[in-house]
Write a protein that holds these residues in place. Structure first.
Motif, PDB file in Angstrom:
ATOM      1  N   LEU A   1      25.757  12.440  52.288  1.00 50.37           N
ATOM      2  CA  LEU A   1      26.352  12.999  50.880  1.00 50.37           C
ATOM      3  C   LEU A   1      25.385  13.646  50.262  1.00 50.37           C
ATOM      4  O   LEU A   1      24.275  13.765  49.949  1.00 50.37           O
ATOM      5  N   PRO A   2      25.741  14.759  49.460  1.00 50.06           N
ATOM      6  CA  PRO A   2      25.122  15.830  48.639  1.00 50.06           C
ATOM      7  C   PRO A   2      24.345  14.536  47.102  1.00 50.06           C
ATOM      8  O   PRO A   2      25.024  13.001  47.232  1.00 50.06           O
ATOM      9  N   ALA A   3      23.040  15.327  46.480  1.00 51.35           N
ATOM     10  CA  ALA A   3      22.202  14.299  45.737  1.00 51.35           C
ATOM     11  C   ALA A   3      22.937  13.616  44.265  1.00 51.35           C
ATOM     12  O   ALA A   3      22.530  12.236  44.193  1.00 51.35           O
ATOM     13  N   GLU A   4      24.391  14.406  44.525  1.00 51.56           N
ATOM     14  CA  GLU A   4      24.716  14.034  43.260  1.00 51.56           C
ATOM     15  C   GLU A   4      25.541  12.006  43.311  1.00 51.56           C
ATOM     16  O   GLU A   4      25.961  12.153  42.522  1.00 51.56           O
ATOM     17  N   LYS A   5      26.036  12.363  43.828  1.00 51.44           N
ATOM     18  CA  LYS A   5      27.391  11.323  45.083  1.00 51.44           C
ATOM     19  C   LYS A   5      26.109  10.596  45.715  1.00 51.44           C
ATOM     20  O   LYS A   5      26.116   9.442  45.043  1.00 51.44           O
ATOM     21  N   GLN A   6      24.960  10.608  46.178  1.00 50.46           N
ATOM     22  CA  GLN A   6      24.161   9.578  46.810  1.00 50.46           C
ATOM     23  C   GLN A   6      23.925   8.843  45.265  1.00 50.46           C
ATOM     24  O   GLN A   6      23.053   7.540  45.233  1.00 50.46           O
TER      25      GLN A   6
END
Length: 462
Positions: free
Chosen positions: A320-325
């Motif tokens: 996942l991209p960092a913002e979703k993580q």
């Protein structure tokens, strides 16, 4: 006088047949029950009372025409990771995109075809990887026996909904105890069927869907529908003609193993041990041969499974991209990240422990018809915790009685064994030989009759 929301599916079907009740009035009673409980429990997602009313009226019309379906007009819920057409599948996490499902997954399709009044979906924790009602997407689910306590998980909302009387029929899923643990902590009957008995999509090794109900008969009624074939599950069992409502069993001479200790994980709490021993004594008094059976899973098996599941989770979360993580529940993120740098050989050896667990469980039951054990070594715990010890470094210390049956394809059922002095439910697990789903239901029904009725938590004023 019994509230309509507390009637079993079997009682409702009989009343509809005799025209003493209508699905419309029953659905309104359940909607009122939800209005009273839901602000305290937060068990539901995508709850749609207006759609339920439409379904109830259609069901009433079928009954009046003499065209009733198998479960026509019986209210129920479906766990949110089981697709229902037009409803998104968050998988319990705020990191997931919300896109409406194009179709009903097999368990939802079978209940809809049977005429159930589907009230909505029930909540779960992130990715279904907690025995808890804690989630980054859903509000915190709570246990109606004591709202400061956890309903368990991952079928968290289903456990709470069943105990609170949100209709009699609820569907959960289970890959390590996710039906049986919340059923045990909420006083329900929760059947983890033999792997493949209930078609499911997507399928995965050890993952099953099954009923969560207040009575064994209602679980059997659900299994009659849920076990019907669906070609979308390439790992499902061939269809089998099972008389699910033939629940009588002769206990005389049955060989039953009594497992008091899992050998690893949390120690069994004294009140839990006493309740399971009392159930075993009742079976022995009824003529069964009850013998002690020792532990059959090891620390290497549990830790290997932990390695494999962490790496499996990180394969998804790490992509996942960092913002979703950042939206993933911190406990789950921390646990999954433990799989980030595991060497391939260790992950492979962890995966191989699933087969070791399978072999050990099948050898353990070989001398017996059934094995009795606790569902969980401890009763429920604080609602805000992710597990009974709330430590992502030790996530599976409470699943040592449940997880082996997922790996070995065996059916296992949780049934209410009694309560602690504090009034919290204790679950008795009955595990059967591979594919003997009807046998474990028969044993659960025999215990249900010996145990007597349950006094369910009373709904607060709306």
């Amino acid at each position: 006088m019994t509230d309509l929301a507390d009637l079993s599916a079997a009682e409702l079907l009989s009343a509809y047949r005799g025209r003493s009740l209508s699905p419309v009035e029953v659905t309104e009673a359940v909607i009122a029950r939800i209005a009273a409980w839901e602000p305290k429990l937060d068990a539901l997602w995508a709850y749609d009372p207006d759609a339920a009313r439409v379904q109830a009226k259609a069901s009433e019309a079928r009954w009046l025409r003499g065209e009733a379906l198998a479960l026509d007009g019986v209210p129920g819920t479906i766990k949110e990771n089981i697709r229902t057409k037009g409803v998104a599948v968050p998988l319990g996490t705020a990191a997931n995109d919300l896109a409406p499902s194009a179709d009903d997954a097999p368990p939802a399709a079978r209940l809809r075809e049977a005429g159930c009044v589907i009230l909505g979906k029930t909540t779960m924790p992130d990715y279904g990887m907690l025995s808890s009602g804690l989630s980054s997407f859903h509000r915190l689910a709570r246990n109606p026996w004591d709202v400061t306590k956890n309903p368990g998980g991952s079928s968290a909302g289903a456990g709470a909904a069943g105990a609170a009387g949100y209709g009699p029929l609820h569907v959960g899923t289970d890959i390590g105890g996710s039906i049986r643990l919340p059923a045990g902590w909420c006083g329900l009957v929760g059947l983890k069927p033999s792997f493949g008995r209930v078609p499911i999509d997507p399928t995965y090794y050890g993952r099953v869907a099954g009923p969560m109900t207040r009575t064994v008969e209602d679980a059997a009624l659900m299994m009659r529908e849920l076990s019907k074939p669906d070609a979308r599950d390439g790992m499902s069992l061939p269809p089998q003609d099972i008389d699910w409502l033939a629940l009588d069993i002769d206990l005389k001479g049955l060989r039953i193993g009594l497992q008091r200790d899992a050998g690893i994980g949390l120690p069994v709490e004294p009140e839990t041990k006493a309740a399971v021993e009392a159930a075993a004594k009742a079976f022995a008094d009824a003529g069964a041969i009850v013998e002690p059976v020792g532990p059959h899973i090891t620390r290497a098996m549990l830790d290997g499974l932990d390695d494999f599941w962490r790496q499996r989770a990180w394969a998804d979360i790490g992509a996942l991209p960092a913002e979703k993580q950042a939206k993933v529940l911190p406990y789950i993120f921390q646990w999954a990240k433990g799989g980030q740098n595991l060497p391939g050989e260790r992950v492979y050896r962890g995966m191989s422990q699933m087969m070791a667990m399978r072999d050990a469980a099948l050898k353990a039951i070989l001398p017996y018809d059934f094995i009795l054990s606790p569902v969980s070594p401890v009763p429920s715990y604080p609602a805000e915790w992710a597990s009974p010890i709330n430590d992502p470094a030790k996530p599976f210390e409470h699943i040592c009685f449940t997880v082996a049956a997922n790996m070995s394809d065996q059916p296992a059922v949780s049934v209410h064994a009694g309560t602690t002095k504090a009034g919290l439910p204790i679950g008795l697990q009955i595990t059967g030989r591979r594919f003997d789903d009807l046998g474990v239901l028969r044993m659960a029904r025999a215990w249900e009759e010996m145990r007597g009725p349950i006094i369910w938590p009373r709904a607060p004023s709306a």
